[in-house]
Design an enzyme around this catalytic site. Sequence first.
Site, mmCIF file in Angstrom:
data_model
loop_
_atom_site.group_PDB
_atom_site.id
_atom_site.type_symbol
_atom_site.label_atom_id
_atom_site.label_comp_id
_atom_site.label_asym_id
_atom_site.label_seq_id
_atom_site.Cartn_x
_atom_site.Cartn_y
_atom_site.Cartn_z
ATOM 1 N N GLU A 188 83.504 -47.553 -6.936
ATOM 2 C CA GLU A 188 83.452 -49.131 -6.902
ATOM 3 C C GLU A 188 85.308 -49.606 -6.362
ATOM 4 O O GLU A 188 86.133 -48.559 -7.504
ATOM 5 C CB GLU A 188 83.061 -49.424 -8.048
ATOM 6 N N ARG A 237 72.718 -49.235 -3.766
ATOM 7 C CA ARG A 237 73.664 -49.486 -5.279
ATOM 8 C C ARG A 237 72.885 -49.638 -6.070
ATOM 9 O O ARG A 237 71.983 -49.948 -6.363
ATOM 10 C CB ARG A 237 73.139 -51.595 -4.710
ATOM 11 N N HIS A 238 73.863 -48.486 -7.627
ATOM 12 C CA HIS A 238 72.840 -48.495 -8.365
ATOM 13 C C HIS A 238 72.354 -49.656 -10.060
ATOM 14 O O HIS A 238 72.135 -51.082 -9.041
ATOM 15 C CB HIS A 238 73.996 -47.664 -9.272
ATOM 16 N N MET A 273 89.789 -53.104 -10.486
ATOM 17 C CA MET A 273 90.147 -53.667 -10.816
ATOM 18 C C MET A 273 91.279 -53.823 -11.602
ATOM 19 O O MET A 273 91.981 -54.347 -12.032
ATOM 20 C CB MET A 273 89.169 -53.823 -11.493
ATOM 21 N N THR A 284 73.770 -51.682 -15.478
ATOM 22 C CA THR A 284 74.265 -50.744 -16.497
ATOM 23 C C THR A 284 74.276 -52.273 -17.818
ATOM 24 O O THR A 284 75.159 -53.595 -17.400
ATOM 25 C CB THR A 284 75.466 -50.598 -15.765
ATOM 26 N N ASN A 341 76.351 -54.725 -16.962
ATOM 27 C CA ASN A 341 76.443 -56.022 -15.942
ATOM 28 C C ASN A 341 75.602 -56.850 -16.901
ATOM 29 O O ASN A 341 75.879 -57.874 -16.647
ATOM 30 C CB ASN A 341 75.271 -55.480 -14.888
ATOM 31 N N GLN A 362 83.406 -53.770 -14.589
ATOM 32 C CA GLN A 362 83.007 -52.329 -14.351
ATOM 33 C C GLN A 362 84.529 -51.325 -13.813
ATOM 34 O O GLN A 362 84.757 -50.965 -13.870
ATOM 35 C CB GLN A 362 81.491 -51.725 -13.893
ATOM 36 N N GLY A 363 84.683 -52.180 -12.424
ATOM 37 C CA GLY A 363 85.463 -51.747 -11.373
ATOM 38 C C GLY A 363 84.899 -50.253 -11.562
ATOM 39 O O GLY A 363 83.889 -49.787 -10.969
ATOM 40 N N ILE A 379 80.326 -52.904 -4.526
ATOM 41 C CA ILE A 379 81.730 -53.566 -3.946
ATOM 42 C C ILE A 379 81.471 -52.699 -2.699
ATOM 43 O O ILE A 379 81.733 -53.028 -1.395
ATOM 44 C CB ILE A 379 82.437 -54.093 -4.064
#
Length: 213
Positions: A98, A16-17, A101, A20, A23, A29-30, A162
């Site tokens: 990701e 997982r990155h 959204m 950001t 965040n 972000q989606g 996710i």
Amino acid sequence: MTLPAPARQGRDFIGRHGETVFNAARRLQGDHPHTPLTRAGFAQAEEMGRALRATLGAKPALTLWASPTGRALQTLSVIAEHLELDWHAAHTDARLVEIGMGAWGGRYYAEVIDAVGAVVTPDGLLRPAPDGEDYRQIATRVSGWLADTDAPGDRLVIMHGISSRVLRGVMTGAPPHAEWGAPIAAGLPQGSLVCIEEGSESIAHLGSGHAPA
């Protein structure tokens, strides 16, 4: 119903990155393509790189994969430097992005919560947006990526909170989530790495970021 992916011949290091700017600002972000890492995010990528270097050594026989988003590619660039691998040889695939959204993407969590109620579930998942992507759709696209990239050998995959949970769920044969109907693995903090081998998952590095989406 999504069937478990057949076990590959090789290890999959799935990460997982790092954190950001979205965040840090508590924005959704989606699948937004351009959300740069913070200093904390780069530090998390450094930790991931050091952990993999300790496990695999220099110049390992490792195929590099990433979501085509800036945050995933930035994270991968730091890790690749630790491993003495060529970042330019990395593969990208839009099926690793990701969760989409919809109209909620890019908005502040607080703003969306004020309008529609909670968007993060007790188990750290995002409630799908009315015009966004659901978990069954994520399972379908990551399963397609798995089927198309089934060559033997070790690989590193840098993606998102996710979508990586769904990919890991598919690969380990997790049962369908009671509400969302797709296989979903447990959540991990930003900057975490797992190793999946023959359908079994272990923690390769536990990141220092936030656990929720």
